[in-house]
Design a protein around this motif. Structure first.
Motif, PDB file in Angstrom:
ATOM      1  N   PRO A 236      -2.698  26.570  54.223  1.00 47.56           N
ATOM      2  CA  PRO A 236      -3.056  27.189  55.756  1.00 47.56           C
ATOM      3  C   PRO A 236      -3.265  26.101  56.671  1.00 47.56           C
ATOM      4  CG  PRO A 236      -4.394  28.060  53.711  1.00 47.56           C
ATOM      5  CD  PRO A 236      -3.294  27.119  53.085  1.00 47.56           C
ATOM      6  N   GLY A 237      -2.768  26.269  57.919  1.00 51.85           N
ATOM      7  CA  GLY A 237      -2.927  25.644  58.918  1.00 51.85           C
ATOM      8  C   GLY A 237      -1.560  24.659  59.084  1.00 51.85           C
ATOM      9  N   LYS A 238      -0.611  24.674  58.112  1.00 52.62           N
ATOM     10  CA  LYS A 238       0.592  24.077  58.103  1.00 52.62           C
ATOM     11  C   LYS A 238       1.675  25.129  58.408  1.00 52.62           C
ATOM     12  CE  LYS A 238      -1.127  20.329  56.558  1.00 52.62           C
ATOM     13  NZ  LYS A 238      -1.083  19.305  57.470  1.00 52.62           N
ATOM     14  N   PRO A 239       3.011  24.689  59.071  1.00 53.25           N
ATOM     15  CA  PRO A 239       3.789  25.558  59.576  1.00 53.25           C
ATOM     16  C   PRO A 239       4.454  26.344  58.574  1.00 53.25           C
ATOM     17  CG  PRO A 239       4.633  23.294  59.650  1.00 53.25           C
ATOM     18  CD  PRO A 239       3.179  23.111  59.321  1.00 53.25           C
ATOM     19  N   TRP A 240       4.784  27.581  58.939  1.00 54.15           N
ATOM     20  CA  TRP A 240       5.676  28.403  57.995  1.00 54.15           C
ATOM     21  C   TRP A 240       7.140  28.106  58.331  1.00 54.15           C
ATOM     22  CZ3 TRP A 240       2.897  32.204  55.261  1.00 54.15           C
ATOM     23  CH2 TRP A 240       1.616  32.511  55.778  1.00 54.15           C
ATOM     24  N   SER A 241       7.804  28.611  57.272  1.00 57.24           N
ATOM     25  CA  SER A 241       9.484  28.726  57.187  1.00 57.24           C
ATOM     26  C   SER A 241       9.881  30.221  56.648  1.00 57.24           C
ATOM     27  CB  SER A 241       9.810  27.637  56.193  1.00 57.24           C
ATOM     28  OG  SER A 241       9.520  27.812  54.754  1.00 57.24           O
ATOM     29  N   TYR A 242      10.849  30.562  57.121  1.00 58.13           N
ATOM     30  CA  TYR A 242      11.245  31.867  56.838  1.00 58.13           C
ATOM     31  C   TYR A 242      12.066  31.875  55.592  1.00 58.13           C
ATOM     32  CZ  TYR A 242      16.013  32.510  58.410  1.00 58.13           C
ATOM     33  OH  TYR A 242      17.457  32.220  58.356  1.00 58.13           O
ATOM     34  N   GLN A 243      12.277  33.033  54.654  1.00 59.02           N
ATOM     35  CA  GLN A 243      13.067  33.125  53.566  1.00 59.02           C
ATOM     36  C   GLN A 243      14.333  33.730  53.901  1.00 59.02           C
ATOM     37  OE1 GLN A 243      11.886  31.170  50.726  1.00 59.02           O
ATOM     38  NE2 GLN A 243      10.598  30.667  52.608  1.00 59.02           N
ATOM     39  N   ARG A 244      15.431  33.130  53.828  1.00 54.73           N
ATOM     40  CA  ARG A 244      16.422  33.820  54.013  1.00 54.73           C
ATOM     41  C   ARG A 244      16.986  34.720  53.214  1.00 54.73           C
ATOM     42  NH1 ARG A 244      22.116  30.557  55.780  1.00 54.73           N
ATOM     43  NH2 ARG A 244      23.654  32.445  55.652  1.00 54.73           N
ATOM     44  N   ILE A 245      16.502  34.673  51.920  1.00 55.62           N
ATOM     45  CA  ILE A 245      16.689  35.945  50.807  1.00 55.62           C
ATOM     46  C   ILE A 245      15.241  36.047  50.146  1.00 55.62           C
ATOM     47  CG2 ILE A 245      17.934  36.615  48.746  1.00 55.62           C
ATOM     48  CD1 ILE A 245      19.897  36.136  50.949  1.00 55.62           C
ATOM     49  N   SER A 246      15.054  37.345  50.383  1.00 60.84           N
ATOM     50  CA  SER A 246      13.729  38.068  49.808  1.00 60.84           C
ATOM     51  C   SER A 246      14.029  39.447  49.788  1.00 60.84           C
ATOM     52  CB  SER A 246      12.561  37.496  50.768  1.00 60.84           C
ATOM     53  OG  SER A 246      11.478  38.279  50.088  1.00 60.84           O
ATOM     54  N   PRO A 247      13.424  40.078  48.753  1.00 59.75           N
ATOM     55  CA  PRO A 247      13.450  41.302  48.486  1.00 59.75           C
ATOM     56  C   PRO A 247      12.796  42.256  49.378  1.00 59.75           C
ATOM     57  CG  PRO A 247      12.268  40.614  46.585  1.00 59.75           C
ATOM     58  CD  PRO A 247      12.985  39.303  47.496  1.00 59.75           C
ATOM     59  N   VAL A 248      12.048  41.603  50.133  1.00 57.16           N
ATOM     60  CA  VAL A 248      11.105  42.445  51.002  1.00 57.16           C
ATOM     61  C   VAL A 248      11.650  42.191  52.320  1.00 57.16           C
ATOM     62  CG1 VAL A 248       8.882  42.163  49.705  1.00 57.16           C
ATOM     63  CG2 VAL A 248       9.336  40.566  51.573  1.00 57.16           C
ATOM     64  N   ASN A 249      12.859  41.261  52.833  1.00 55.93           N
ATOM     65  CA  ASN A 249      13.043  41.404  54.040  1.00 55.93           C
ATOM     66  C   ASN A 249      13.835  42.791  54.369  1.00 55.93           C
ATOM     67  OD1 ASN A 249      12.596  38.599  54.002  1.00 55.93           O
ATOM     68  ND2 ASN A 249      14.648  37.693  54.015  1.00 55.93           N
ATOM     69  N   ARG A 250      13.868  43.034  55.550  1.00 58.29           N
ATOM     70  CA  ARG A 250      14.341  44.334  56.096  1.00 58.29           C
ATOM     71  C   ARG A 250      14.619  44.361  57.631  1.00 58.29           C
ATOM     72  NH1 ARG A 250      10.389  49.881  55.340  1.00 58.29           N
ATOM     73  NH2 ARG A 250      12.129  51.261  55.470  1.00 58.29           N
ATOM     74  N   ARG A 251      15.764  45.250  57.906  1.00 54.42           N
ATOM     75  CA  ARG A 251      15.954  45.366  59.304  1.00 54.42           C
ATOM     76  C   ARG A 251      15.854  46.881  59.496  1.00 54.42           C
ATOM     77  NH1 ARG A 251      18.687  43.228  63.340  1.00 54.42           N
ATOM     78  NH2 ARG A 251      17.695  45.070  64.281  1.00 54.42           N
ATOM     79  N   ILE A 252      15.427  47.051  60.635  1.00 57.24           N
ATOM     80  CA  ILE A 252      15.590  48.357  61.082  1.00 57.24           C
ATOM     81  C   ILE A 252      16.175  48.587  62.475  1.00 57.24           C
ATOM     82  CG2 ILE A 252      13.851  50.467  62.044  1.00 57.24           C
ATOM     83  CD1 ILE A 252      13.280  49.561  59.141  1.00 57.24           C
ATOM     84  N   ASP A 253      17.249  49.322  62.483  1.00 59.01           N
ATOM     85  CA  ASP A 253      17.937  49.397  63.844  1.00 59.01           C
ATOM     86  C   ASP A 253      18.557  50.950  64.016  1.00 59.01           C
ATOM     87  OD1 ASP A 253      20.291  50.261  62.071  1.00 59.01           O
ATOM     88  OD2 ASP A 253      20.579  48.224  61.850  1.00 59.01           O
ATOM     89  N   MET A 254      19.243  50.986  64.997  1.00 56.09           N
ATOM     90  CA  MET A 254      19.714  52.406  65.504  1.00 56.09           C
ATOM     91  C   MET A 254      20.321  53.456  64.552  1.00 56.09           C
ATOM     92  SD  MET A 254      18.442  52.880  68.358  1.00 56.09           S
ATOM     93  CE  MET A 254      18.981  54.311  68.584  1.00 56.09           C
ATOM     94  N   ASP A 255      20.780  52.782  63.219  1.00 56.18           N
ATOM     95  CA  ASP A 255      21.201  53.509  62.030  1.00 56.18           C
ATOM     96  C   ASP A 255      20.195  53.718  61.000  1.00 56.18           C
ATOM     97  OD1 ASP A 255      23.764  53.652  63.252  1.00 56.18           O
ATOM     98  OD2 ASP A 255      24.259  51.707  62.369  1.00 56.18           O
ATOM     99  N   THR A 256      18.954  53.462  61.159  1.00 52.63           N
ATOM    100  CA  THR A 256      17.814  53.652  60.119  1.00 52.63           C
ATOM    101  C   THR A 256      17.475  54.742  60.411  1.00 52.63           C
ATOM    102  OG1 THR A 256      17.289  51.232  60.407  1.00 52.63           O
ATOM    103  CG2 THR A 256      15.637  52.763  59.642  1.00 52.63           C
ATOM    104  N   GLU A 257      17.120  55.740  59.286  1.00 49.04           N
ATOM    105  CA  GLU A 257      16.570  57.036  59.322  1.00 49.04           C
ATOM    106  C   GLU A 257      14.950  56.996  59.440  1.00 49.04           C
ATOM    107  OE1 GLU A 257      16.437  60.353  56.298  1.00 49.04           O
ATOM    108  OE2 GLU A 257      18.360  60.733  57.509  1.00 49.04           O
ATOM    109  N   PHE A 258      14.417  57.771  60.258  1.00 53.50           N
ATOM    110  CA  PHE A 258      13.116  57.812  60.692  1.00 53.50           C
ATOM    111  C   PHE A 258      12.667  59.231  60.291  1.00 53.50           C
ATOM    112  CE2 PHE A 258      13.725  54.138  62.943  1.00 53.50           C
ATOM    113  CZ  PHE A 258      12.541  53.473  63.215  1.00 53.50           C
ATOM    114  N   VAL A 259      11.566  59.456  59.832  1.00 53.58           N
ATOM    115  CA  VAL A 259      10.693  60.784  59.541  1.00 53.58           C
ATOM    116  C   VAL A 259       9.990  61.282  60.664  1.00 53.58           C
ATOM    117  CG1 VAL A 259       9.161  62.018  58.231  1.00 53.58           C
ATOM    118  CG2 VAL A 259      10.713  60.577  56.965  1.00 53.58           C
ATOM    119  N   ILE A 260      10.244  62.293  61.145  1.00 55.43           N
ATOM    120  CA  ILE A 260       9.333  63.034  62.230  1.00 55.43           C
ATOM    121  C   ILE A 260       8.268  63.768  61.656  1.00 55.43           C
ATOM    122  CG2 ILE A 260       9.221  64.161  64.432  1.00 55.43           C
ATOM    123  CD1 ILE A 260      12.134  63.709  64.791  1.00 55.43           C
TER     124      ILE A 260
END
Length: 721
Positions: A236-260
Motif C-alpha cells: 500500500p502506498g506504492k504504485p500499481w502496475s496492470y496485469q496484461r493477462i488476467s482471467p478477470v480482465n474484461r472489455r465492454i464495447d458496442m458488441d457486448t450484450e446487456f440485460v434490460i
C-alpha cells in the motif's frame, strides 16, 4: 513538481466553448449541445473509500459504519429487522476539517502547458493507457496498424469514471491486488488515426479526405464502453502496475450484450427488429461518470447518447427533448441500421441513456441496464444506504436546464458477500421509487440579481422536496404510464414541475455527514436575455464583470449542498450553495464565506469525490473562469465542515487540452488517482498538440509501443517522501 520535457502551445479558445474547452470536445462529447436551444422548453421554475465496508458485520459494529449513511443490517437482509439487527443513526458528524492528504496548493497552469503538474513531494506514473493490451491475443499497441479486433482487446479511449476495487469481493482495503474499472466515454478519430486511406475515405483523385471510413468507425465502436483490469503493487502506498493477462480482465464495447431489467423491460417502447423482446441490447456508449455500490458493483452513466442516433420520427416530441437530431458526427448509421432510426429500429435510441451496473468480480455476469432509475443523460449514479437498508441513488442529468434525481430501492440490502447476498444486492436497483428535485430559495427575488452577489441573509440557501415520478410501482405523473415515465423521464419531470439547473453532473454523498453534493458545471444559456427565466437562488448567476466587460451566462458553475430532513429516504430537504465558482479576484464568486483571496481559482466543477476524512475533491472540465486568460483543468480539495469550509486548494493540473476525470482519493495510502481524458483534443495524428503521457518529442522516433501523440491515461499520484 512538473513532469514533462517541454511545453507546447495548444488550442485557441472557441467562441461557443467556455474557458479553454475545445470546440472538438463539444462536437464529439455532447454533439454541440450549447449551440442548440436547450431541449427543456417547459415552463417549470429553473433552477468510496469506505462504502463497501457497510456490508461487513465487523465494520457495521465499528465507527466506519457511519460512512454508509447509517443502515439496519441483520441476518435476513430484507423485510423486518432481525433480532440482532444493528441500527445506526443517520450520518451527522463533524468530520475532520483540515486533515487528510497534506500538500501545498499548486499554481494554476497556463493552457499551453503540456504537463501533469503535482505538488512538491509527489510524483506520478501512468497505470494504463489507451491501446494497452489487456486480453489474450492483443498485441503491443501499434497506432499505425490499429484494427477493430485489436482495439476490442485493448484499453479503450477517453477514460472517464474510475475506481480500483479490492481484488476479493468483500475485502476491506485495496491491499496489493485490485480491480481497476474505467469507462470509455467517446473517441476522437482525428487524433487516433494516421491520415491514410486505411482509416479515411479518398476522393476521385485518390486523395485522403477528412471523412472516416467504415474501418475507422468499427475501431471507434470497439474503443467505447468500459474496462476491467487487474492491478498489483508491492505494498500500500506504492504504485500499481496492470496485469496484461488476467482471467478477470474484461472489455465492454458496442458488441457486448446487456440485460434490460426493471419495470420498462419488455415494453413496446424498447422493442426493435433485432430484439423483439425488449430485454436485450448490444453495447453502451458515451459512458461518463459512475459510482461504486456498497455491494461492490460499478455503476456507469450513459450520457450524451443522442449524438449517435438519427432522429427516427416515431416520437418527435421525445426526440427533441433528448436532443436527437437529423445527423450525427459519428456516422455509425452508415454501418448499422439501428443507429439510423429506420423501420424496425425506431426505438433503438430508447435503449440508451440508462444507468448500467457491472459486476467486476464476475466476468461471466452480463452487465445490466436499470430502467427503474429513469432514462436521461446520466452523468453517473452514487448509492448510499438508508437507516433501514434501502439503497438510495442520486443522479444528475447533464444538460443545461435539466434536473437532479433520486432513486430509492424497494428491497433492502443483505449483509455480507455470500453468493446469495451478492445475487440479492444486485437486484436492489431493479425496483423502486423515482423522484426529481424541486428547490426553493428563501431570499427575496430582487436580491438574486444574476451577478452572484450573496443575498442579505449571507448565503444562497432554501428548502426543497423530492417530487414523485414512480412510487410503489405506480406512475405519479398524470397521463403517463410507468413505462412512459421511465423511458421519457425528462418529459415526466417537466410535467411535475422540477427545478431546472445549470448542468447537474456528478452527485456524491459525504461518507461522514450523509449530505449530498451536486456539481453544476455551467450554463452558457442562462443569460440576461433568456426569455424563459433569469437567475434563481439555486442558480444565482447569469453574468459576471471581468475587467469592466460583462460576460453573459453562468460560465463557471457552482456546487449545491443538500441536507436530507432525516433519513435519506425523506422527501424533504434543505440546501445551500457550497461554492459559486470562478476566479476569486472577480466579483460574483462565493466560497461559503471563506476569504476569496486565499482560495485557488476553480471553474466548471464536474466530477466529485470524498476522502475518508470527509473533504470534498472536485475535478474540473473547462477551468478556469476569467475571460482574459485560460488555465488547464485540475483537481481541487475543499473541506465542507469547520473553519476551513470553502477553502479550495488545487492539487494537480492536467496537460494541455485535457479534462480531469474519475478522481479517487486514498488518503490512508497517500495516493490520488485520476483519468486524464482527451489530452491535445484540438490536434491531429500528424500534428499532435500534446505528447502526454509518454512525451515522445515531435520529430523523434518512438520506441516500441510508444505513440508520439497523446493517449488518454489512468494516472496515479503518490508521495516521494
Amino acid at each position: 513538481m512538473t513532469i514533462a520535457p517541454e511545453n507546447r502551445p495548444l488550442l485557441m479558445v472557441n467562441t461557443h466553448a467556455r474557458g479553454k474547452r475545445s470546440a472538438v470536445t463539444c462536437r464529439l462529447k455532447c454533439n454541440d449541445a450549447c449551440l442548440h436551444p436547450a431541449p427543456n422548453e417547459s415552463a417549470n421554475e429553473y433552477f468510496k473509500d469506505v462504502v463497501s465496508s457497510v456490508l461487513s458485520r465487523r465494520a457495521v459494529l465499528g465507527t466506519l459504519a457511519v460512512a454508509a449513511g447509517a443502515v439496519v443490517i441483520g441476518a435476513q437482509g430484507v423485510g423486518a429487522p432481525s433480532a440482532d439487527a444493528v441500527t445506526l443513526p443517520e450520518g451527522r458528524f463533524p468530520g475532520h476539517a483540515g486533515r487528510g492528504l497534506a500538500f501545498g496548493a499548486i499554481d494554476p497552469q497556463p493552457v499551453d502547458v503540456d504537463a501533469l503538474v503535482v505538488p512538491e513531494g509527489y510524483t506520478w506514473d501512468p497505470i494504463i493507457r489507451w491501446g494497452d493490451p489487456i486480453l489474450p491475443g492483443a498485441r503491443t499497441f501499434d497506432p499505425d496498424n490499429q484494427t477493430p479486433e485489436q482495439q476490442a482487446k485493448q484499453f479503450g479511449y477517453n477514460c472517464d469514471y474510475l475506481d480500483i476495487l479490492p481484488f476479493d469481493a468483500g475485502a476491506y482495503t485495496r491491499g496489493t491486488r485490485g480491480l481497476l474499472v474505467s469507462n470509455h466515454e467517446y473517441t476522437n478519430a482525428a487524433v487516433m488515426f494516421p491520415p491514410t486511406a486505411k482509416y479515411w475515405e479518398t476522393d476521385a483523385a485518390g486523395n485522403v479526405t477528412t471523412k472516416k471510413n467504415a474501418y475507422a468507425r468499427a475501431i471507434e465502436r470497439a474503443a467505447h464502453g468500459m474496462a476491467v483490469v487487474e492491478v498489483r503493487r508491492p505494498a500500500p502506498g506504492k504504485p500499481w502496475s496492470y496485469q496484461r493477462i488476467s482471467p478477470v480482465n474484461r472489455r465492454i464495447d458496442m458488441d457486448t450484450e446487456f440485460v434490460i431489467d426493471g419495470p420498462a423491460a419488455g415494453s413496446d417502447l424498447l422493442k426493435t427488429t433485432a430484439d423483439p423482446t425488449g430485454t436485450r441490447v448490444l453495447g453502451t456508449m458515451n459512458n461518463c461518470a459512475g459510482g461504486t455500490t456498497p455491494w461492490g458493483t460499478v455503476l456507469s452513466g450513459e450520457e450524451n447518447f443522442n449524438g449517435y442516433f438519427v432522429r427516427a420520427g416515431a416520437n418527435p416530441t421525445a426526440d427533441a427533448r433528448y436532443g436527437i437530431a437529423a445527423t450525427t458526427s459519428y456516422g455509425w448509421e452508415a454501418d448499422d441500421p439501428r443507429f439510423g432510426g429506420g423501420a424496425g429500429y425506431e426505438n433503438e435510441a430508447n435503449r440508451f441513456g440508462w444507468i448500467v451496473e457491472l459486476d467486476p468480480h464476475d466476468p461471466s455476469a452480463p452487465p445490466v441496464k436499470h430502467t427503474a432509475m429513469g432514462r436521461f443523460k446520466h452523468e453517473g449514479a452514487n448509492v448510499t444506504l438508508s437507516r433501514r437498508g434501502h439503497a438510495v441513488a442520486y443522479m444528475g442529468d447533464d444538460q443545461a436546464f435539466d434536473y437532479v434525481y433520486k432513486f430509492v430501492s424497494s428491497r433492502r440490502v443483505a449483509p455480507g458477500y455470500s453468493q446469495w447476498a451478492r445475487a440479492h444486492n444486485k437486484t436492489l436497483l431493479s425496483e423502486g421509487d423515482l423522484y426529481v428535485a424541486k428547490f426553493t430559495g428563501d431570499s427575496p427575488a430582487a436580491e438574486i440579481d444574476g451577478s452572484g452577489a450573496v443575498p442579505s441573509d449571507g448565503a444562497f440557501d432554501g428548502s426543497g422536496e423530492w417530487l414523485p415520478l414512480v412510487v410503489g410501482g405506480a406512475s405519479k405523473v398524470a397521463g403517463m404510464s410507468v413505462e412512459e415515465v421511465l423511458v421519457y423521464t425528462r418529459l415526466a419531470a417537466d410535467k411535475v414541475g422540477a427545478t431546472k439547473m445549470d448542468r447537474p453532473e456528478d452527485v456524491e454523498i459525504s461518507p461522514v455527514t450523509g449530505r449530498i453534493y451536486v456539481a453544476c458545471t455551467n450554463n452558457s444559456g442562462r443569460t440576461p436575455t433568456n426569455t424563459v427565466e433569469g437567475p434563481t437562488e439555486p442558480n444565482p448567476r447569469n453574468r459576471k464583470v471581468v475587467g469592466g466587460a460583462t460576460v453573459n451566462g453562468n460560465r463557471d458553475g457552482h456546487v449545491v449542498e443538500i441536507i436530507p430532513s432525516g433519513d435519506q429516504t425523506s422527501t424533504r430537504f434543505t440546501w445551500n450553495l457550497l461554492l459559486v465558482a470562478g476566479d476569486p479576484a472577480v466579483e460574483g464568486t462565493y466560497f461559503s464565506g471563506y476569504p476569496r483571496e486565499r482560495v485557488s481559482p476553480i471553474s466548471c466543477p464536474d466530477n466529485l469525490a470524498f476522502d475518508a476524512e470527509g473533504n470534498l475533491w472536485i475535478s474540473t472540465d473547462g477551468q478556469p473562469s476569467s475571460s482574459s486568460i485560460a488555465k488547464c483543468d485540475g483537481l481541487f480539495k475543499v473541506p465542507v465542515v469547520g473553519p476551513e469550509r470553502g477553502h479550495v486548494q488545487q492539487f494537480l493540473s492536467v496537460p494541455a487540452g485535457a479534462e480531469t476525470c474519475g478522481p479517487i482519493i486514498d488518503s490512508r495510502d497517500g495516493m490520488v488517482y485520476v483519468n486524464v481524458q482527451h489530452p491535445g483534443e484540438d490536434g491531429t495524428y500528424a500534428a499532435p498538440q500534446s505528447f502526454f503521457p509518454d512525451y515522445v518529442a515531435d520529430g523523434a522516433t518512438p520506441e516500441a509501443g510508444d505513440f508520439r501523440g497523446p493517449r488518454p491515461t489512468v494516472v496515479q499520484v503518490y508521495r516521494t517522501r
